[in-house]
Structure formats: structure tokens, C-alpha cells
Design a protein around this motif. Structure first.
Motif, PDB file in Angstrom:
ATOM      1  N   LYS A 120       0.818  -1.213   0.000  1.00 11.76           N
ATOM      2  CA  LYS A 120       0.000   0.000   0.000  1.00 11.76           C
ATOM      3  C   LYS A 120       0.850   1.260   0.000  1.00 11.76           C
ATOM      4  N   SER A 121       1.907   1.271   0.795  1.00 13.91           N
ATOM      5  CA  SER A 121       2.749   2.465   0.872  1.00 13.91           C
ATOM      6  C   SER A 121       3.420   2.760  -0.461  1.00 13.91           C
ATOM      7  N   VAL A 122       3.831   1.706  -1.173  1.00 14.13           N
ATOM      8  CA  VAL A 122       4.453   1.866  -2.484  1.00 14.13           C
ATOM      9  C   VAL A 122       3.423   2.377  -3.483  1.00 14.13           C
ATOM     10  N   ARG A 123       2.216   1.796  -3.447  1.00 12.38           N
ATOM     11  CA  ARG A 123       1.149   2.215  -4.361  1.00 12.38           C
ATOM     12  C   ARG A 123       0.800   3.683  -4.164  1.00 12.38           C
ATOM     13  N   ARG A 124       0.635   4.082  -2.904  1.00  9.01           N
ATOM     14  CA  ARG A 124       0.235   5.458  -2.623  1.00  9.01           C
ATOM     15  C   ARG A 124       1.286   6.459  -3.090  1.00  9.01           C
ATOM     16  N   ALA A 125       2.537   6.164  -2.814  1.00 11.37           N
ATOM     17  CA  ALA A 125       3.611   7.086  -3.205  1.00 11.37           C
ATOM     18  C   ALA A 125       3.690   7.212  -4.723  1.00 11.37           C
ATOM     19  N   ALA A 126       3.602   6.080  -5.422  1.00  8.32           N
ATOM     20  CA  ALA A 126       3.684   6.110  -6.888  1.00  8.32           C
ATOM     21  C   ALA A 126       2.473   6.811  -7.487  1.00  8.32           C
ATOM     22  N   ALA A 127       1.271   6.571  -6.922  1.00  8.61           N
ATOM     23  CA  ALA A 127       0.050   7.191  -7.434  1.00  8.61           C
ATOM     24  C   ALA A 127       0.074   8.704  -7.226  1.00  8.61           C
ATOM     25  N   MET A 128       0.550   9.148  -6.068  1.00 11.81           N
ATOM     26  CA  MET A 128       0.641  10.586  -5.828  1.00 11.81           C
ATOM     27  C   MET A 128       1.638  11.240  -6.778  1.00 11.81           C
ATOM     28  N   HIS A 129       2.730  10.556  -7.049  1.00 15.23           N
ATOM     29  CA  HIS A 129       3.715  11.084  -7.997  1.00 15.23           C
ATOM     30  C   HIS A 129       3.100  11.206  -9.391  1.00 15.23           C
ATOM     31  N   GLN A 133       2.414  14.497 -11.704  1.00 18.41           N
ATOM     32  CA  GLN A 133       2.895  14.638 -13.080  1.00 18.41           C
ATOM     33  C   GLN A 133       1.851  15.267 -13.987  1.00 18.41           C
ATOM     34  N   VAL A 134       0.575  14.971 -13.709  1.00 16.29           N
ATOM     35  CA  VAL A 134      -0.500  15.489 -14.563  1.00 16.29           C
ATOM     36  C   VAL A 134      -1.189  16.701 -13.924  1.00 16.29           C
ATOM     37  N   GLY A 135      -0.614  17.213 -12.849  1.00 11.19           N
ATOM     38  CA  GLY A 135      -1.126  18.428 -12.226  1.00 11.19           C
ATOM     39  C   GLY A 135      -2.379  18.251 -11.400  1.00 11.19           C
ATOM     40  N   LEU A 136      -2.609  17.046 -10.869  1.00  8.60           N
ATOM     41  CA  LEU A 136      -3.849  16.797 -10.130  1.00  8.60           C
ATOM     42  C   LEU A 136      -3.630  16.337  -8.692  1.00  8.60           C
ATOM     43  N   ALA A 137      -2.455  16.528  -8.143  1.00  7.85           N
ATOM     44  CA  ALA A 137      -2.208  16.116  -6.759  1.00  7.85           C
ATOM     45  C   ALA A 137      -3.236  16.708  -5.787  1.00  7.85           C
ATOM     46  N   ALA A 160      -2.158   5.438 -16.290  1.00  9.90           N
ATOM     47  CA  ALA A 160      -1.293   4.807 -17.292  1.00  9.90           C
ATOM     48  C   ALA A 160       0.177   5.015 -16.970  1.00  9.90           C
ATOM     49  N   LEU A 161       0.508   6.126 -16.288  1.00 11.82           N
ATOM     50  CA  LEU A 161       1.899   6.464 -15.989  1.00 11.82           C
ATOM     51  C   LEU A 161       2.423   5.784 -14.730  1.00 11.82           C
ATOM     52  N   VAL A 162       1.525   5.323 -13.858  1.00 14.83           N
ATOM     53  CA  VAL A 162       1.943   4.903 -12.525  1.00 14.83           C
ATOM     54  C   VAL A 162       2.903   3.714 -12.549  1.00 14.83           C
ATOM     55  N   ARG A 190       2.341  16.066 -24.878  1.00 19.60           N
ATOM     56  CA  ARG A 190       3.586  16.563 -25.456  1.00 19.60           C
ATOM     57  C   ARG A 190       4.655  16.751 -24.373  1.00 19.60           C
ATOM     58  N   LYS A 191       4.239  17.234 -23.180  1.00 20.82           N
ATOM     59  CA  LYS A 191       5.189  17.383 -22.074  1.00 20.82           C
ATOM     60  C   LYS A 191       5.732  16.025 -21.634  1.00 20.82           C
ATOM     61  N   LEU A 192       4.843  15.031 -21.507  1.00 20.23           N
ATOM     62  CA  LEU A 192       5.283  13.693 -21.109  1.00 20.23           C
ATOM     63  C   LEU A 192       6.252  13.126 -22.137  1.00 20.23           C
ATOM     64  N   ASN A 193       5.970  13.392 -23.410  1.00 15.34           N
ATOM     65  CA  ASN A 193       6.873  12.947 -24.466  1.00 15.34           C
ATOM     66  C   ASN A 193       8.232  13.625 -24.349  1.00 15.34           C
TER      67      ASN A 193
END
Length: 241
Positions: A120-129, A133-137, A160-162, A190-193
């Protein structure tokens, strides 16, 4: 020594059905996509673009021809191996967002890692990151009903990025959005690219395709022509895209 292409399609054909009812969706597609490209795939209905996207996403296999991903012939892999390739290297974004309505943005983004059995801790950290990335934290605890269409698509992109994919496959990612939200999503892609992710997108909208570095036009089951996006910042090099 030049870098190995990310994706190589050589003489790809795809036939659905058999006998008199057989339909040849792809008739010998040749296409090379290098690391770091942003490719838009366009074409009229029945041109083969969606079938090609399914093959690139390892959701289907060609009838004949070679499909190489990072030098590996994908058609030689079994179902489990193709599934592993999808989970490790590919991220998918769809027109309909496909979010779970009763879960938060954060929980939606976590899903691929939940299926992989991550803590869970790994999932949460990666999902928040990924949401960052997409400006929705700041919207992590909001459900889809509390988000605009553009925000919902951003959540879908974060999902898709997680898993840190090499390739983002986007199927009509702006199809359910108005013009302003569509441009926002394309600027994000385009930014992700530019950050190093290879983006391959199917679209019927010329305005959205213009954001890509390269536009591949399909017609009658074949690549008809390849051109540079009019809003692209980089030229197409040689025959490879």
C-alpha cells in the motif's frame, strides 16, 4: 552505432474470420517507431489504424509478419509473456476514461499497482507522484463525479503512468472533450513525451494530430503516407518514425 528501434512492424497482415467471410484488415504494414517519438495514427474507418493499435498494445497478434518490441519478436511470445510485456512497458489511455466511479482519483491511479501486488505504501507514493505529473495532486481525494472531463482524462493518464511505462498508447484521448480541454490534454501528452515517454495516439482530429512529431496516415490496411506534425518541434529523421 545507432540505437535499436523501439518498435518495428515488418509486413504485418491481419485477417479476421476465414473462408468467404474472411476480412483482411492489414495488408502488409511496415512501420518503425524510435524511442522518444510522439506518433499520431490517422485514417478513415476501416483503414486499419485500430487493428494496428491493438497489435502494438499486445492485445492482438498479427496473422503474418514480424512485430518487434525492443528487438523481441512479440508474435513468438505466449499469452502470459505478452501480458507481462503490457504490464511492464505499456500504458493505456482510452477515450472513455474507464475510471471507477466510487473511488477517488488516487485509488483509481493505484489500480495497476494493486493488480501487481505492490504494498500500500508503495502504491500510494507512486500514485501521488503520477497525479503530480499530470497536475492533479490537490484533487487526489476527489471522485470522478467531482472532476471535469479534462480532469478525469488526466487521472486516466496518471493511471497509465503509474507503472512507469516506456510507451503510452492513447486511443482517441480527446474524443469526449471540448476543444479547450482537448488542447490541455495534448499539451500534457507533449510534455510527457519531452520527458522521455514514447507516445502513440490514434485520433481522427487533425488539430490534435498536429501536436505529434509524426503523423502516420492509414488507408485500406496500409500506411499511406507519413508527415510531420505542424506543431511539432522536431523533424522526422529518415524513414523511421
Amino acid at each position: 552505432m545507432s540505437q535499436q528501434p523501439l518498435i518495428e512492424l515488418e509486413g504485418i497482415t491481419k485477417v479476421f474470420g476465414s473462408g468467404p467471410a474472411a476480412f483482411q484488415a492489414l495488408k502488409g504494414v511496415d512501420l518503425t517507431i524510435d524511442h522518444g517519438q510522439f506518433v499520431a495514427i490517422m485514417g478513415p474507418s476501416g483503414s486499419g489504424k485500430s487493428t494496428t493499435m491493438n497489435i502494438l498494445g499486445c492485445l492482438d497478434v498479427p496473422t503474418r509478419g514480424k512485430f518487434k518490441f525492443r528487438g523481441v519478436e512479440v508474435q513468438r511470445l505466449n499469452r502470459d509473456q505478452r501480458s507481462l510485456l503490457r504490464r511492464r512497458y505499456l500504458g493505456f489511455v482510452f477515450q472513455g476514461f474507464n475510471l471507477l466511479s466510487r473511488t477517488t482519483a488516487l485509488e483509481n491511479v493505484e489500480l495497476p499497482l494493486l493488480y501487481r501486488g505492490e504494498k500500500k505504501s508503495v502504491r500510494r507514493a507512486a500514485a501521488m507522484h503520477a497525479l503530480d505529473q499530470v497536475g492533479l495532486a490537490p484533487w487526489a481525494t476527489h471522485t470522478p463525479a467531482e472532476l471535469s472531463g479534462g480532469q478525469q482524462q488526466r487521472v486516466a493518464i496518471a493511471r497509465a503512468l503509474v507503472s512507469d511505462p516506456n510507451v503510452l498508447l492513447a486511443d482517441e484521448p480527446t474524443g469526449n472533450l471540448d476543444s479547450e480541454r482537448s488542447v490541455e490534454i495534448m499539451e500534457l501528452l507533449r510534455k510527457l513525451n519531452s520527458d522521455g515517454i514514447t507516445v502513440i495516439m490514434v485520433t481522427h482530429e487533425e488539430e490534435m494530430a498536429a501536436f505529434a512529431k509524426t503523423i502516420v496516415h492509414f488507408r485500406d490496411g496500409l500506411v499511406d503516407r507519413i508527415e510531420r506534425g505542424t506543431m511539432s518541434e522536431e523533424p522526422v529523421a529518415g524513414e523511421a518514425v
